[in-house]
Motif scaffolding. Structure first.
Motif, mmCIF file in Angstrom:
data_model
loop_
_atom_site.group_PDB
_atom_site.id
_atom_site.type_symbol
_atom_site.label_atom_id
_atom_site.label_comp_id
_atom_site.label_asym_id
_atom_site.label_seq_id
_atom_site.Cartn_x
_atom_site.Cartn_y
_atom_site.Cartn_z
ATOM 1 N N GLY A 140 35.706 37.690 36.501
ATOM 2 C CA GLY A 140 35.183 37.302 35.508
ATOM 3 C C GLY A 140 34.506 38.449 34.527
ATOM 4 N N ILE A 141 34.069 39.536 35.138
ATOM 5 C CA ILE A 141 33.421 40.605 34.458
ATOM 6 C C ILE A 141 34.930 41.315 33.672
ATOM 7 C CG2 ILE A 141 32.800 42.829 34.676
ATOM 8 C CD1 ILE A 141 31.337 42.038 37.050
ATOM 9 N N LEU A 142 36.049 41.149 34.149
ATOM 10 C CA LEU A 142 37.394 41.664 33.403
ATOM 11 C C LEU A 142 37.561 40.845 32.282
ATOM 12 C CD1 LEU A 142 39.679 43.478 33.376
ATOM 13 C CD2 LEU A 142 40.848 41.890 34.911
ATOM 14 N N ASN A 143 37.449 39.592 32.571
ATOM 15 C CA ASN A 143 37.751 38.668 31.357
ATOM 16 C C ASN A 143 36.678 38.819 30.055
ATOM 17 O OD1 ASN A 143 37.154 35.685 30.121
ATOM 18 N ND2 ASN A 143 39.360 35.856 30.881
ATOM 19 N N ALA A 144 35.387 39.222 30.337
ATOM 20 C CA ALA A 144 34.452 39.377 29.246
ATOM 21 C C ALA A 144 35.023 40.503 28.401
ATOM 22 C CB ALA A 144 33.329 39.485 30.128
ATOM 23 N N SER A 290 48.619 40.117 47.214
ATOM 24 C CA SER A 290 47.368 39.834 46.781
ATOM 25 C C SER A 290 46.972 40.499 45.471
ATOM 26 C CB SER A 290 46.308 40.453 47.740
ATOM 27 O OG SER A 290 46.340 39.414 49.062
ATOM 28 N N ALA A 291 47.527 41.895 45.368
ATOM 29 C CA ALA A 291 47.204 42.383 43.904
ATOM 30 C C ALA A 291 48.236 42.009 43.039
ATOM 31 C CB ALA A 291 47.506 43.924 44.204
ATOM 32 N N ALA A 292 49.274 41.567 43.419
ATOM 33 C CA ALA A 292 50.221 40.867 42.381
ATOM 34 C C ALA A 292 49.714 39.553 41.800
ATOM 35 C CB ALA A 292 51.663 40.523 43.058
ATOM 36 N N MET A 293 48.896 38.860 42.900
ATOM 37 C CA MET A 293 48.496 37.420 42.344
ATOM 38 C C MET A 293 47.235 37.639 41.617
ATOM 39 S SD MET A 293 49.482 34.664 45.338
ATOM 40 C CE MET A 293 48.633 35.888 46.650
ATOM 41 N N MET A 294 46.565 38.649 41.750
ATOM 42 C CA MET A 294 45.402 38.656 40.847
ATOM 43 C C MET A 294 45.475 38.504 39.457
ATOM 44 S SD MET A 294 43.399 42.005 42.876
ATOM 45 C CE MET A 294 43.045 41.918 44.619
ATOM 46 N N ASN A 295 46.267 38.684 38.866
ATOM 47 C CA ASN A 295 46.484 38.569 37.408
ATOM 48 C C ASN A 295 46.847 37.013 37.009
ATOM 49 O OD1 ASN A 295 49.046 38.349 38.259
ATOM 50 N ND2 ASN A 295 49.957 39.833 37.070
ATOM 51 N N CYS A 296 47.015 36.278 38.096
ATOM 52 C CA CYS A 296 46.905 34.691 37.845
ATOM 53 C C CYS A 296 45.592 34.264 37.906
ATOM 54 C CB CYS A 296 47.786 34.052 39.215
ATOM 55 S SG CYS A 296 49.289 34.542 39.382
ATOM 56 N N LEU A 297 44.846 34.879 38.757
ATOM 57 C CA LEU A 297 43.206 34.528 38.473
ATOM 58 C C LEU A 297 42.648 34.687 37.062
ATOM 59 C CD1 LEU A 297 40.718 33.703 40.119
ATOM 60 C CD2 LEU A 297 40.503 35.592 40.898
ATOM 61 N N SER A 298 43.089 36.203 36.791
ATOM 62 C CA SER A 298 42.633 36.372 35.533
ATOM 63 C C SER A 298 43.073 35.658 34.190
ATOM 64 C CB SER A 298 42.649 37.877 35.106
ATOM 65 O OG SER A 298 44.181 37.983 35.044
ATOM 66 N N SER A 299 44.322 35.059 34.426
ATOM 67 C CA SER A 299 44.895 34.200 33.226
ATOM 68 C C SER A 299 44.219 32.821 33.647
ATOM 69 C CB SER A 299 46.423 33.911 33.613
ATOM 70 O OG SER A 299 47.018 34.979 33.649
ATOM 71 N N GLY A 300 44.021 32.425 34.682
ATOM 72 C CA GLY A 300 43.230 31.053 34.633
ATOM 73 C C GLY A 300 41.663 31.108 34.078
ATOM 74 N N LEU A 301 41.288 32.115 34.446
ATOM 75 C CA LEU A 301 39.799 32.220 33.880
ATOM 76 C C LEU A 301 40.051 32.370 31.904
ATOM 77 C CD1 LEU A 301 37.925 34.971 35.892
ATOM 78 C CD2 LEU A 301 37.396 32.382 35.824
ATOM 79 N N LEU A 302 41.078 32.916 31.681
ATOM 80 C CA LEU A 302 41.414 33.167 30.306
ATOM 81 C C LEU A 302 41.787 31.750 29.430
ATOM 82 C CD1 LEU A 302 41.801 35.412 28.213
ATOM 83 C CD2 LEU A 302 44.400 35.169 28.578
ATOM 84 N N SER A 303 42.463 30.853 30.258
ATOM 85 C CA SER A 303 42.746 29.727 29.628
ATOM 86 C C SER A 303 41.821 28.841 29.819
ATOM 87 C CB SER A 303 44.092 29.194 30.660
ATOM 88 O OG SER A 303 44.259 27.695 30.029
ATOM 89 N N HIS A 328 35.246 39.636 21.070
ATOM 90 C CA HIS A 328 35.639 38.138 20.654
ATOM 91 C C HIS A 328 36.440 37.685 21.638
ATOM 92 C CE1 HIS A 328 36.150 39.714 16.445
ATOM 93 N NE2 HIS A 328 36.148 40.853 17.202
ATOM 94 N N ASN A 329 35.537 37.383 22.721
ATOM 95 C CA ASN A 329 35.776 36.585 23.939
ATOM 96 C C ASN A 329 34.514 35.538 24.188
ATOM 97 O OD1 ASN A 329 37.516 36.297 26.277
ATOM 98 N ND2 ASN A 329 35.463 36.621 27.224
ATOM 99 N N PRO A 330 35.032 34.340 24.389
ATOM 100 C CA PRO A 330 34.001 33.182 24.810
ATOM 101 C C PRO A 330 33.500 33.315 26.214
ATOM 102 C CG PRO A 330 36.143 32.082 24.852
ATOM 103 C CD PRO A 330 36.470 33.648 24.461
ATOM 104 N N VAL A 331 32.659 34.428 26.116
ATOM 105 C CA VAL A 331 32.248 34.783 27.657
ATOM 106 C C VAL A 331 31.353 33.762 28.256
ATOM 107 C CG1 VAL A 331 30.071 35.979 26.594
ATOM 108 C CG2 VAL A 331 31.264 36.752 28.916
#
Length: 472
Positions: A140-144, A290-303, A328-331
């Motif tokens: 969530g912090i990364l997405n912001a 686990s590390a490879a799937m972490m970007n799926c989590l960030s993508s879900g938050l983004l979407s 420019h992010n809807p945090v």
């Protein structure tokens, strides 16, 4: 203030691979094989057919995203075609689908990291859920930090993810060509298994579709894609084709190494596979997956945050969710997703969540296709930079009806009552938010305080960003 168009063809493929390849291919094979009655040819066919049908559906959605190139385009399109009620129901369904999907991904990452510490037994739930919550809030912090930061992080995850899948795929092919006869015998005797019934096929397809559902992310961020007319269709075709090939090869490798009973009894199929083939690097593999799937989590938050952003711009959700920070992010919308996903992690189980993610997505697909046909009929002169082949639209409608209603007809149970109640709750919430919107003056002061707290500013209306609606 508005969302920035920074995603081109290369980044578009990167986002598509990041959001699609992840949780499903490491967990869903267990459930798909079980619902296929351990019939290996049908099991592999489901992954191929699921990929082709997902591509057909994605190309239908590409017409929406190129006609109305804004973020959260599904909501915006349904508002234009079927009205505010259908648009709010799509937000209601998609919001919970994202929450369940994100919580499932967080739990899976935690499972792969913790499971090696509990060899021979299942990891306890408490540490697994605590670790899942930690990763959820970290991303969530990364997405912001904005979409460019998220994509740069995903580049690293994609390299690790593709390396793991290549290792599994190539090793499986080598074992089939040069290995023991036992590996080939599993395929030769595959047709001896009993055939699944229609209800089981539907359940298996829901699990397969969950593995492809991440392709909708590219549609949800249409407002941040450069030249969406060309980028979106090309990225969908190339990205989903790559995903389908990797899924087939990976599942072939699973079956070549493990027996159907071993696959069904494993909570982490990839880790079990690795323990059988390369036991000396099992720890490294669990960490890599686990590390490879972490970007799926960030993508879900983004979407998910973009969907909330679109609904908030129209007043369907509080105005604060449509405001953007200095990246420019809807945090604020992302924070809502994180809080609700945290609740889902605490009270839910992994496989149980996946089924409802798929069902919710197909309900929205059905609404989108009905709206697309209505717009084709009512507004034939509306500029459409990309027009999907009409049989694809009818095929998606038939498939959606089949997926949604066949389980109810063939094997009705109490879960279907819960789904109907869930939809009625969405209608009730729509009535409540419409009522509160008429008396929202008292919330203006609260909104101002939240705006100062999160340091966010109002964004430009999405209608002003669509050329077809602004000919001047």
């Amino acid at each position: 203030m508005q969302l920035l168009r920074v995603v081109g063809f290369t980044y578009g493929n990167m986002v598509l691979l990041s959001s699609t390849i992840g949780t499903g291919i490491f967990v869903s094979p267990k459930e798909v094989l079980k619902y296929c009655s351990m019939n290996i040819p049908i099991f592999l066919s489901m992954w191929a057919v699921g990929g082709l049908l997902s591509l057909m559906n994605a190309l239908c959605l590409a017409e929406l995203a190129t006609t109305f190139p804004v973020s959260g385009v599904s909501y915006y399109f349904l508002k234009q075609s079927l009205g505010y009620t259908a648009a709010f129901l799509s937000i209601w369904i998609r919001l919970f689908s994202h929450i369940l999907g994100i919580s499932a991904q967080s739990l899976l990452i935690a499972t792969y990291l913790i499971q090696p510490f509990y060899s021979g037994c299942l990891a306890p739930e408490l540490p697994k859920k605590c670790l899942a919550l930690s990763f959820l809030w970290l991303f969530g912090i990364l997405n912001a930090q904005g979409i460019k930061t998220v994509i740069q992080f995903q580049a690293i995850g994609n390299l690790m993810k593709m390396a793991v899948l290549c290792l599994i795929s190539v090793t499986g092919i080598v074992l089939l060509v040069t290995g023991d006869k036992e590996n080939v015998t599993r395929f030769e005797n595959g047709l001896d298994a009993e055939l699944p019934d229609v209800s089981q096929i539907v359940e298996a397809f829901l699990q397969v579709y969950y593995s492809y559902v991440g392709s909708s992310l590219l549609i949800n961020i249409a407002g941040e894609i450069k030249n969406p007319t060309n980028t979106i269709p090309k990225s969908l075709i190339s990205g989903l084709s790559i995903v389908m090939v990797f899924y087939l090869l990976t599942n072939i490798s699973y079956v070549a190494v493990l027996t159907p009973q071993e696959i069904i009894s494993s909570d982490s199929v990839a880790v079990t596979w690795m323990y059988r083939v390369f036991p000396f690097i099992q720890w490294a593999t669990s960490l890599g997956i686990s590390a490879a799937m972490m970007n799926c989590l960030s993508s879900g938050l983004l979407s998910g945050s973009r969907i909330i952003y679109a609904a908030s711009q129209d007043g369907q959700l509080p105005f604060i969710y449509s405001m953007l920070n200095d990246h420019h992010n809807p945090v604020v919308g992302a924070i809502l997703i994180i809080i609700l996903s945290s609740i889902a992690i605490i009270i839910s189980k992994l496989i149980y969540l996946m089924k409802y993610v798929g069902l919710g997505a197909w309900c929205i697909n059905f609404l989108n296709m009905i709206g697309l046909l209505k717009m084709r009929y009512q507004k034939p002169n509306l500029p459409r930079p990309y027009k999907v082949w009409l049989p694809f639209v009818f095929g998606t409608i038939v498939l959606s009806v089949f997926i949604i209603f066949i389980p109810v007809i063939l094997s009705p149970n109490i879960e279907h009552v819960y789904q109907v109640v869930f939809l009625f709750c969405g209608l009730l919430c729509y009535w409540l938010q419409a009522h509160f919107n008429r008396h929202a003056v008292c919330f203006d002061t609260i909104t101002c305080y939240w705006q100062l707290f999160f340091n966010v500013s109002p964004s430009e209306d999405g209608d002003n960003l669509i050329p077809s609606l602004n000919p001047d």
